[in-house]
Write a protein that holds these residues in place. Sequence first.
Motif, PDB file in Angstrom:
ATOM      1  N   GLY A 151       0.506  -3.090  -0.499  1.00 58.34           N
ATOM      2  CA  GLY A 151       0.349  -3.818  -1.759  1.00 58.34           C
ATOM      3  C   GLY A 151      -0.898  -4.665  -1.795  1.00 58.34           C
ATOM      4  N   ASN A 152      -1.169  -5.390  -0.716  1.00 59.14           N
ATOM      5  CA  ASN A 152      -2.339  -6.260  -0.668  1.00 59.14           C
ATOM      6  C   ASN A 152      -3.630  -5.433  -0.683  1.00 59.14           C
ATOM      7  OD1 ASN A 152      -3.686  -8.674  -0.559  1.00 59.14           O
ATOM      8  ND2 ASN A 152      -3.659  -8.799   1.665  1.00 59.14           N
ATOM      9  N   GLN A 153      -3.646  -4.364   0.076  1.00 52.82           N
ATOM     10  CA  GLN A 153      -4.834  -3.500   0.116  1.00 52.82           C
ATOM     11  C   GLN A 153      -5.089  -2.856  -1.246  1.00 52.82           C
ATOM     12  OE1 GLN A 153      -6.983  -3.068   2.666  1.00 52.82           O
ATOM     13  NE2 GLN A 153      -8.224  -1.809   1.301  1.00 52.82           N
ATOM     14  N   ARG A 154      -4.027  -2.470  -1.925  1.00 57.54           N
ATOM     15  CA  ARG A 154      -4.156  -1.863  -3.241  1.00 57.54           C
ATOM     16  C   ARG A 154      -4.773  -2.847  -4.234  1.00 57.54           C
ATOM     17  NH1 ARG A 154       1.196   0.455  -4.679  1.00 57.54           N
ATOM     18  NH2 ARG A 154       1.666  -1.723  -4.379  1.00 57.54           N
ATOM     19  N   ASP A 155      -4.370  -4.113  -4.172  1.00 49.59           N
ATOM     20  CA  ASP A 155      -4.946  -5.131  -5.051  1.00 49.59           C
ATOM     21  C   ASP A 155      -6.431  -5.332  -4.761  1.00 49.59           C
ATOM     22  OD1 ASP A 155      -2.521  -5.505  -6.290  1.00 49.59           O
ATOM     23  OD2 ASP A 155      -1.956  -7.225  -5.018  1.00 49.59           O
ATOM     24  N   LYS A 156      -6.801  -5.343  -3.491  1.00 52.20           N
ATOM     25  CA  LYS A 156      -8.215  -5.488  -3.132  1.00 52.20           C
ATOM     26  C   LYS A 156      -9.029  -4.297  -3.624  1.00 52.20           C
ATOM     27  CE  LYS A 156      -7.626  -8.310   0.996  1.00 52.20           C
ATOM     28  NZ  LYS A 156      -7.799  -8.368   2.456  1.00 52.20           N
ATOM     29  N   ASP A 157      -8.476  -3.099  -3.484  1.00 54.36           N
ATOM     30  CA  ASP A 157      -9.166  -1.901  -3.962  1.00 54.36           C
ATOM     31  C   ASP A 157      -9.357  -1.946  -5.479  1.00 54.36           C
ATOM     32  OD1 ASP A 157      -9.344  -0.901  -1.416  1.00 54.36           O
ATOM     33  OD2 ASP A 157      -7.612   0.442  -1.618  1.00 54.36           O
ATOM     34  N   ARG A 158      -8.343  -2.405  -6.171  1.00 53.17           N
ATOM     35  CA  ARG A 158      -8.421  -2.501  -7.625  1.00 53.17           C
ATOM     36  C   ARG A 158      -9.500  -3.503  -8.044  1.00 53.17           C
ATOM     37  NH1 ARG A 158      -2.992  -3.648  -8.995  1.00 53.17           N
ATOM     38  NH2 ARG A 158      -2.559  -1.495  -8.481  1.00 53.17           N
ATOM     39  N   GLN A 159      -9.586  -4.623  -7.344  1.00 59.89           N
ATOM     40  CA  GLN A 159     -10.613  -5.621  -7.644  1.00 59.89           C
ATOM     41  C   GLN A 159     -12.010  -5.071  -7.351  1.00 59.89           C
ATOM     42  OE1 GLN A 159      -9.432  -8.962  -5.303  1.00 59.89           O
ATOM     43  NE2 GLN A 159      -7.860  -9.644  -6.763  1.00 59.89           N
ATOM     44  N   ARG A 160     -12.155  -4.346  -6.246  1.00 58.68           N
ATOM     45  CA  ARG A 160     -13.437  -3.750  -5.891  1.00 58.68           C
ATOM     46  C   ARG A 160     -13.881  -2.725  -6.933  1.00 58.68           C
ATOM     47  NH1 ARG A 160     -12.220  -1.816  -0.589  1.00 58.68           N
ATOM     48  NH2 ARG A 160     -11.590  -3.826   0.172  1.00 58.68           N
ATOM     49  N   ALA A 161     -12.932  -1.920  -7.405  1.00 60.40           N
ATOM     50  CA  ALA A 161     -13.246  -0.911  -8.411  1.00 60.40           C
ATOM     51  C   ALA A 161     -13.655  -1.564  -9.736  1.00 60.40           C
ATOM     52  CB  ALA A 161     -12.052   0.011  -8.620  1.00 60.40           C
TER      53      ALA A 161
END
Length: 80
Positions: free
Chosen positions: A4-14
């Motif tokens: 979940g945390n990694q997915r949020d970071k990926d979404r912010q990066r995108a």
Amino acid sequence: MTRGNQRDKDRQRAAARAKQAPKGACSQLDANKKALTIVCSICKQQFMGTSSASILNQHAESKHPKSSVTDCFPHLGGGS
């Protein structure tokens, strides 16, 4: 949901990458329209400026069998 945390970071990066990308630079539509420089004088079909004489000959023979190639594409000169 172990990532979940990694997915949020990926979404912010995108989202950050999307903001940095120039708008409209990825569209090829305008360049494609400008490249359609060859026009059949009979049916007004447009062809790319880089089309070979064989493609234009094929169009003339299949679409306009009663007309010559030079009737369709006067710029070809004496093409067969």
